[in-house]
Design an enzyme around this catalytic site. Structure first.
Site, mmCIF file in Angstrom:
data_model
loop_
_atom_site.group_PDB
_atom_site.id
_atom_site.type_symbol
_atom_site.label_atom_id
_atom_site.label_comp_id
_atom_site.label_asym_id
_atom_site.label_seq_id
_atom_site.Cartn_x
_atom_site.Cartn_y
_atom_site.Cartn_z
ATOM 1 N N ASP A 1 -2.593 -8.545 14.636
ATOM 2 C CA ASP A 1 -1.161 -8.847 14.658
ATOM 3 C C ASP A 1 -0.765 -9.134 16.102
ATOM 4 O OD1 ASP A 1 -1.132 -6.420 15.908
ATOM 5 O OD2 ASP A 1 0.060 -5.382 14.385
ATOM 6 N N GLN B 1 10.641 -15.572 9.323
ATOM 7 C CA GLN B 1 11.601 -14.454 9.327
ATOM 8 C C GLN B 1 12.862 -14.913 8.580
ATOM 9 O OE1 GLN B 1 11.319 -11.291 10.255
ATOM 10 N NE2 GLN B 1 9.308 -11.327 11.232
ATOM 11 N N ASP C 1 -1.788 -6.883 4.075
ATOM 12 C CA ASP C 1 -2.353 -5.744 4.783
ATOM 13 C C ASP C 1 -1.434 -4.564 4.571
ATOM 14 O OD1 ASP C 1 -0.317 -6.903 6.865
ATOM 15 O OD2 ASP C 1 -0.772 -4.888 7.555
ATOM 16 N N CYS D 1 -13.715 4.377 -11.930
ATOM 17 C CA CYS D 1 -14.063 3.844 -10.613
ATOM 18 C C CYS D 1 -15.554 4.050 -10.364
ATOM 19 C CB CYS D 1 -13.237 4.541 -9.531
ATOM 20 S SG CYS D 1 -13.639 4.016 -7.846
ATOM 21 N N CYS E 1 -17.005 3.809 -7.371
ATOM 22 C CA CYS E 1 -17.277 3.999 -5.937
ATOM 23 C C CYS E 1 -18.189 5.192 -5.706
ATOM 24 C CB CYS E 1 -15.970 4.124 -5.144
ATOM 25 S SG CYS E 1 -15.262 5.780 -5.072
ATOM 26 N N CYS F 1 -16.510 8.614 -6.537
ATOM 27 C CA CYS F 1 -16.314 8.928 -7.951
ATOM 28 C C CYS F 1 -17.646 9.117 -8.687
ATOM 29 C CB CYS F 1 -15.469 7.844 -8.616
ATOM 30 S SG CYS F 1 -13.780 7.821 -7.974
ATOM 31 N N HIS G 1 -12.553 6.171 -1.373
ATOM 32 C CA HIS G 1 -12.102 5.875 -2.738
ATOM 33 C C HIS G 1 -10.876 4.958 -2.746
ATOM 34 C CE1 HIS G 1 -10.679 5.974 -6.794
ATOM 35 N NE2 HIS G 1 -9.492 6.265 -6.290
HETATM 36 ZN ZN LIG Z 1 -13.585 5.952 -6.594
#
Ligand SMILES: [Zn+2]
Length: 380
Positions: A60, A207, A284, A322, A324, A327, A353
């Site tokens: 940014d 803007q 973001d 999930c 991941c 998990c 996660h």
């Molecule tokens: Zn997860």
């Protein structure tokens, strides 16, 4: 884009981010400017090399952070004088110095220096702020065009091979990663056939507060200046969510669909799906990482506050849907114990996660968009 404020996504190492499929990270110029300093990063080869991150990075402009300082800043036509939140020292950001800092850091995508209009603001104040952002956008672009060859990863090559040597890439491989989905357009337009891709992409920022007519005017005049991508700034500043959506939807109509459209600073999992469906390409937010550090976890079954005693004996995975690494391996009871015991691992696992959940959410959005295209129906 996960947020890596200080060249780090708090609690998660770069190899894990790669495994999660993170394609692009956001770094904050204001924070990196204060620590470790732009010159230090430049000397170490730029942000990619410094943080050992070969994929894409967006920085940014520092504007939003500086405007968040409230009492610690003073805005003039020239730029913004502000005091460091670290030690109270005085600093100055202008469109030129914000470009210089971002060129020195060497991210793939950098942002024009803008003024984030506060909310609420009256019509006169909103217009004056929008006009200032437009003048600053012109100055940002002018400075960028004059200095874009000074990125750390081109040092020593300016004027020689990097200026068009076929097949040679001096920029970080990050550009290749993002180009699979959305290539910053300037790189395409600036590139000669067979030449190297070796400058950053500078995005403009729309803007105009919550005023739809001003948003339209800001979009049109920012497009006139000409950027390879456009961001919608000045939202998620305390306005109701319905208003955010209204402004986003209305502003999108005035931004070219063939260039990346970036909505800054949003949002919840539901919101990112909603905005992607409206046509937003990039977002973001600190929410997944910051919430994780406070024990707030996003799951396919809704939000979970892992600190609650009800999870103390819960053997189930955090999110049964999930896949991941957290998990797959740990129970809610264990995650609750880590959090309650203030273990560092709690922050690490919770962040992994939440990032995974956000990235899965966006993968699902991309999948549904591609299915829509494949079946010939209109894009969502
Ligand atoms: Zn997860």
């Amino acid at each position: 884009m996960p947020v890596g404020t200080l060249a780090s996504v708090k609690g998660v190492s770069q190899d894990v981010l790669e495994e999660l499929g993170v394609q692009i990270l956001l770094g904050n110029t204001y924070h990196l400017y204060l620590r470790p300093g732009v010159e230090q990063v430049r000397k170490l080869g730029g942000l990619h090399r410094f943080m050992a991150w070969p994929r894409a990075i967006l920085t940014d402009s520092g504007g939003f952070q500086v405007f968040s300082l409230n009492d610690l800043r003073k805005v003039t036509e020239e730029g913004v004088t502000f005091r460091s939140h670290l030690d109270g020292s005085s600093h100055f950001f202008s469109p030129e110095s914000a470009m210089e800092a971002q060129i020195g850091l060497g991210a793939d995508i950098i942002m024009a220096f803008d003024e984030c209009t506060e909310h609420p603001a009256d019509a006169e104040r909103t217009r004056a702020s929008m006009e200032l952002t437009l003048r600053w956008a012109e100055r940002s672009k002018r400075h960028f065009e004059e200095h874009k060859d000074e990125v750390p990863w081109r040092t020593g090559q300016v004027g020689t091979a990097a200026l068009g040597c076929p097949g040679e890439r001096s920029s970080p491989v990050g550009n290749q990663e993002i180009s699979a989905n959305q290539e910053p357009a300037e790189q395409s337009s600036a590139r000669q056939p067979g030449a190297a891709v070796s400058t950053q992409a500078l995005f403009g920022i729309v803007q105009g507060g919550m005023d739809l007519a001003l948003r339209k005017e800001s979009a049109e005049r920012t497009i006139e200046i000409g950027f390879p991508g456009y961001a919608i700034g000045g939202l998620s500043v305390g306005e109701p969510r319905a208003l955010t959506r209204e402004v986003v939807e209305s502003t999108l109509e005035h931004l070219p669909a063939d260039k990346p459209r970036y909505l800054m600073g949003v949002g919840t999992p539901e919101e990112i799906v909603e905005y992607a469906n409206l046509g937003i390409d990039m977002m973001d937010c600190v929410l997944p990482t910051r919430a994780a550090r406070h024990g707030l976890l996003f799951t396919s079954e809704g939000k979970i506050s892992i600190k609650q005693a009800r999870y103390a004996g819960d053997k189930a995975p955090l999110d049964p849907n999930c896949g991941c690494r957290v998990c797959r391996r740990y129970s809610r009871a264990y995650l609750r114990h880590l959090y309650a015991s203030n273990e560092v691992l709690a922050q690490v696992l919770n962040t992994v996660h939440n990032l995974s959940f956000y990235l899965d959410t966006m993968r699902a959005v991309r999948h549904s968009i591609s299915l829509g295209k494949e079946t010939g129906s209109s894009c969502v």
